[in-house]
Design a protein around this motif. Structure first.
Motif, PDB file in Angstrom:
ATOM      1  N   GLU A  96      -5.118 -26.662 -41.604  1.00  0.00           N
ATOM      2  CA  GLU A  96      -6.370 -26.074 -41.125  1.00  0.00           C
ATOM      3  C   GLU A  96      -6.619 -24.767 -41.868  1.00  0.00           C
ATOM      4  O   GLU A  96      -5.677 -24.070 -42.251  1.00  0.00           O
ATOM      5  CB  GLU A  96      -6.311 -25.861 -39.622  1.00  0.00           C
ATOM      6  N   PRO A  97      -7.863 -24.430 -42.114  1.00  0.00           N
ATOM      7  CA  PRO A  97      -8.168 -23.186 -42.835  1.00  0.00           C
ATOM      8  C   PRO A  97      -7.620 -21.959 -42.106  1.00  0.00           C
ATOM      9  O   PRO A  97      -7.601 -21.904 -40.878  1.00  0.00           O
ATOM     10  CB  PRO A  97      -9.695 -23.151 -42.874  1.00  0.00           C
ATOM     11  N   GLY A  98      -7.150 -20.992 -42.881  1.00  0.00           N
ATOM     12  CA  GLY A  98      -6.686 -19.724 -42.332  1.00  0.00           C
ATOM     13  C   GLY A  98      -5.205 -19.631 -42.039  1.00  0.00           C
ATOM     14  O   GLY A  98      -4.757 -18.599 -41.570  1.00  0.00           O
ATOM     15  N   VAL A  99      -4.437 -20.698 -42.285  1.00  0.00           N
ATOM     16  CA  VAL A  99      -2.998 -20.604 -42.041  1.00  0.00           C
ATOM     17  C   VAL A  99      -2.348 -19.783 -43.150  1.00  0.00           C
ATOM     18  O   VAL A  99      -2.914 -19.603 -44.234  1.00  0.00           O
ATOM     19  CB  VAL A  99      -2.311 -21.990 -41.954  1.00  0.00           C
ATOM     20  N   THR A 100      -1.157 -19.297 -42.875  1.00  0.00           N
ATOM     21  CA  THR A 100      -0.360 -18.638 -43.901  1.00  0.00           C
ATOM     22  C   THR A 100       0.806 -19.557 -44.223  1.00  0.00           C
ATOM     23  O   THR A 100       1.233 -20.348 -43.382  1.00  0.00           O
ATOM     24  CB  THR A 100       0.153 -17.266 -43.428  1.00  0.00           C
ATOM     25  N   PHE A 101       1.316 -19.461 -45.440  1.00  0.00           N
ATOM     26  CA  PHE A 101       2.440 -20.307 -45.827  1.00  0.00           C
ATOM     27  C   PHE A 101       3.367 -19.502 -46.723  1.00  0.00           C
ATOM     28  O   PHE A 101       2.956 -18.538 -47.371  1.00  0.00           O
ATOM     29  CB  PHE A 101       1.969 -21.592 -46.519  1.00  0.00           C
ATOM     30  N   GLU A 102       4.632 -19.916 -46.726  1.00  0.00           N
ATOM     31  CA  GLU A 102       5.639 -19.205 -47.498  1.00  0.00           C
ATOM     32  C   GLU A 102       6.737 -20.181 -47.894  1.00  0.00           C
ATOM     33  O   GLU A 102       7.266 -20.898 -47.049  1.00  0.00           O
ATOM     34  CB  GLU A 102       6.215 -18.082 -46.627  1.00  0.00           C
ATOM     35  N   SER A 103       7.080 -20.210 -49.178  1.00  0.00           N
ATOM     36  CA  SER A 103       8.213 -20.993 -49.642  1.00  0.00           C
ATOM     37  C   SER A 103       9.476 -20.260 -49.233  1.00  0.00           C
ATOM     38  O   SER A 103       9.585 -19.050 -49.419  1.00  0.00           O
ATOM     39  CB  SER A 103       8.169 -21.148 -51.167  1.00  0.00           C
ATOM     40  N   LEU A 104      10.429 -20.976 -48.663  1.00  0.00           N
ATOM     41  CA  LEU A 104      11.680 -20.352 -48.250  1.00  0.00           C
ATOM     42  C   LEU A 104      12.758 -20.472 -49.319  1.00  0.00           C
ATOM     43  O   LEU A 104      13.918 -20.186 -49.060  1.00  0.00           O
ATOM     44  CB  LEU A 104      12.149 -20.945 -46.922  1.00  0.00           C
ATOM     45  N   SER A 105      12.353 -20.885 -50.519  1.00  0.00           N
ATOM     46  CA  SER A 105      13.276 -20.973 -51.648  1.00  0.00           C
ATOM     47  C   SER A 105      12.610 -20.376 -52.883  1.00  0.00           C
ATOM     48  O   SER A 105      11.445 -20.677 -53.162  1.00  0.00           O
ATOM     49  CB  SER A 105      13.644 -22.438 -51.936  1.00  0.00           C
ATOM     50  N   PRO A 106      13.350 -19.573 -53.651  1.00  0.00           N
ATOM     51  CA  PRO A 106      12.753 -19.022 -54.871  1.00  0.00           C
ATOM     52  C   PRO A 106      12.515 -20.091 -55.945  1.00  0.00           C
ATOM     53  O   PRO A 106      11.764 -19.863 -56.886  1.00  0.00           O
ATOM     54  CB  PRO A 106      13.773 -17.983 -55.335  1.00  0.00           C
ATOM     55  N   ASP A 107      13.120 -21.276 -55.782  1.00  0.00           N
ATOM     56  CA  ASP A 107      12.957 -22.354 -56.764  1.00  0.00           C
ATOM     57  C   ASP A 107      11.721 -23.204 -56.526  1.00  0.00           C
ATOM     58  O   ASP A 107      11.398 -24.068 -57.335  1.00  0.00           O
ATOM     59  CB  ASP A 107      14.197 -23.251 -56.771  1.00  0.00           C
ATOM     60  N   MET A 108      11.044 -23.018 -55.391  1.00  0.00           N
ATOM     61  CA  MET A 108       9.821 -23.768 -55.118  1.00  0.00           C
ATOM     62  C   MET A 108       8.662 -22.775 -55.066  1.00  0.00           C
ATOM     63  O   MET A 108       8.730 -21.758 -54.390  1.00  0.00           O
ATOM     64  CB  MET A 108       9.895 -24.525 -53.786  1.00  0.00           C
ATOM     65  N   LYS A 109       7.602 -23.090 -55.777  1.00  0.00           N
ATOM     66  CA  LYS A 109       6.395 -22.259 -55.803  1.00  0.00           C
ATOM     67  C   LYS A 109       5.268 -23.028 -55.123  1.00  0.00           C
ATOM     68  O   LYS A 109       5.037 -24.196 -55.431  1.00  0.00           O
ATOM     69  CB  LYS A 109       5.983 -21.924 -57.247  1.00  0.00           C
ATOM     70  N   CYS A 110       4.571 -22.356 -54.218  1.00  0.00           N
ATOM     71  CA  CYS A 110       3.432 -22.956 -53.528  1.00  0.00           C
ATOM     72  C   CYS A 110       2.210 -22.075 -53.736  1.00  0.00           C
ATOM     73  O   CYS A 110       2.316 -20.852 -53.791  1.00  0.00           O
ATOM     74  CB  CYS A 110       3.714 -23.095 -52.033  1.00  0.00           C
ATOM     75  N   SER A 111       1.045 -22.720 -53.842  1.00  0.00           N
ATOM     76  CA  SER A 111      -0.186 -21.957 -54.050  1.00  0.00           C
ATOM     77  C   SER A 111      -1.328 -22.578 -53.253  1.00  0.00           C
ATOM     78  O   SER A 111      -1.347 -23.776 -52.981  1.00  0.00           O
ATOM     79  CB  SER A 111      -0.539 -21.897 -55.538  1.00  0.00           C
ATOM     80  N   ASP A 112      -2.276 -21.708 -52.903  1.00  0.00           N
ATOM     81  CA  ASP A 112      -3.464 -22.120 -52.172  1.00  0.00           C
ATOM     82  C   ASP A 112      -4.436 -22.740 -53.174  1.00  0.00           C
ATOM     83  O   ASP A 112      -4.794 -22.120 -54.168  1.00  0.00           O
ATOM     84  CB  ASP A 112      -4.086 -20.905 -51.503  1.00  0.00           C
ATOM     85  N   GLN A 113      -4.884 -23.962 -52.903  1.00  0.00           N
ATOM     86  CA  GLN A 113      -5.804 -24.674 -53.791  1.00  0.00           C
ATOM     87  C   GLN A 113      -7.245 -24.627 -53.287  1.00  0.00           C
ATOM     88  O   GLN A 113      -8.106 -25.303 -53.835  1.00  0.00           O
ATOM     89  CB  GLN A 113      -5.352 -26.130 -53.947  1.00  0.00           C
ATOM     90  N   GLY A 114      -7.481 -23.863 -52.219  1.00  0.00           N
ATOM     91  CA  GLY A 114      -8.831 -23.729 -51.698  1.00  0.00           C
ATOM     92  C   GLY A 114      -9.130 -24.724 -50.591  1.00  0.00           C
ATOM     93  O   GLY A 114      -8.269 -25.465 -50.131  1.00  0.00           O
TER      94      GLY A 114
END
Length: 186
Positions: A96-114
Motif C-alpha cells: 500500500e502507498p506510504g509504507v516504509t521498507f528496509e533491507s535487513l542485510s547489506p547484501d540486498m538492495k531494495c528501492s522504491d519503484q513508484g
C-alpha cells in the motif's frame, strides 16, 4: 472451686492471645549496592537502578481505546514478479502507498519503484539464490502519529483525533518481516 473456672478462662485467653499474633508490615529500605573488589582486568558492572514512575502531571486523559487501532495495521506485502536485468536478479513487491521498507542485510538492495495501479512497488536485488529479510512498516503506526508534548506523561503521546494520551508505539509496531527469495538468471 470458684477459682478453677476463672483460672481456666484466664489460661484459655492467654493461650489464644499467644496464637493470634498480629503482624504489621514494616517498610525496610533497599540497601544501596556497594562496589565489590574485582580481579585485575575483570569488568565491573554499574549498579542497576529501577526507573522511577512518571511524576509529570498530564492535562489530557489517558485513552480507554487505542486511537491508532484503525490506522495501525501491519501492511500487506504481495510478491508480484521475479525478473533479470543484465543478469542481475530482481524480486518485485506491491504494497500500500506510504509504507516504509528496509533491507535487513547489506547484501540486498531494495528501492522504491513508484506507484503503479494504486500500489507502491518495491524492487529488491541481491546474490543469486539467497533468501534475505526485509522489514516493511505502516507509516500510520509510527510515533509521529501522536504528538509528544506536556499534555501527556513521558512515554505517552497525544492523539489529536481522540483527544487523549496513548503509549508511544514501539519501533516494530505495524511492521512485518518479509522473506525475499532472490532467484537466478540464465
Amino acid at each position: 472451686m470458684k477459682r478453677l473456672p476463672h483460672f481456666l478462662s484466664v489460661s484459655v485467653s492467654l493461650l489464644l492471645t499467644g496464637c493470634l499474633t498480629v503482624f504489621v508490615p514494616v517498610e525496610t529500605p533497599t540497601p544501596t549496592p556497594t562496589a565489590q573488589p574485582t580481579a585485575a582486568g575483570a569488568p565491573t558492572m554499574p549498579p542497576i537502578t529501577a526507573a522511577a514512575p512518571p511524576t509529570q502531571a498530564q492535562s489530557a486523559p489517558v485513552c480507554s481505546v487505542d486511537p491508532l487501532v484503525a490506522s495501525c495495521a501491519a501492511p500487506q506485502v504481495e510478491e508480484r514478479s521475479k525478473y533479470c536485468v543484465e543478469k542481475y536478479p530482481y524480486v518485485q513487491f506491491a504494497v500500500e502507498p506510504g509504507v516504509t521498507f528496509e533491507s535487513l542485510s547489506p547484501d540486498m538492495k531494495c528501492s522504491d519503484q513508484g506507484i503503479r495501479g494504486g500500489d507502491q512497488v518495491i524492487a529488491c536485488t541481491g546474490q543469486y539464490l539467497i533468501a534475505y529479510d526485509m522489514k516493511v512498516c505502516s507509516a500510520a503506526c509510527s510515533a509521529s502519529a501522536l504528538i509528544v508534548d506536556d499534555r501527556c506523561a513521558q512515554g505517552y503521546g497525544f492523539s489529536a483525533d481522540a483527544g487523549c494520551c496513548w503509549p508511544l508505539p514501539t519501533d516494530d509496531a505495524g511492521c512485518v518481516l518479509v522473506k525475499v527469495n532472490i532467484g537466478a538468471c540464465r
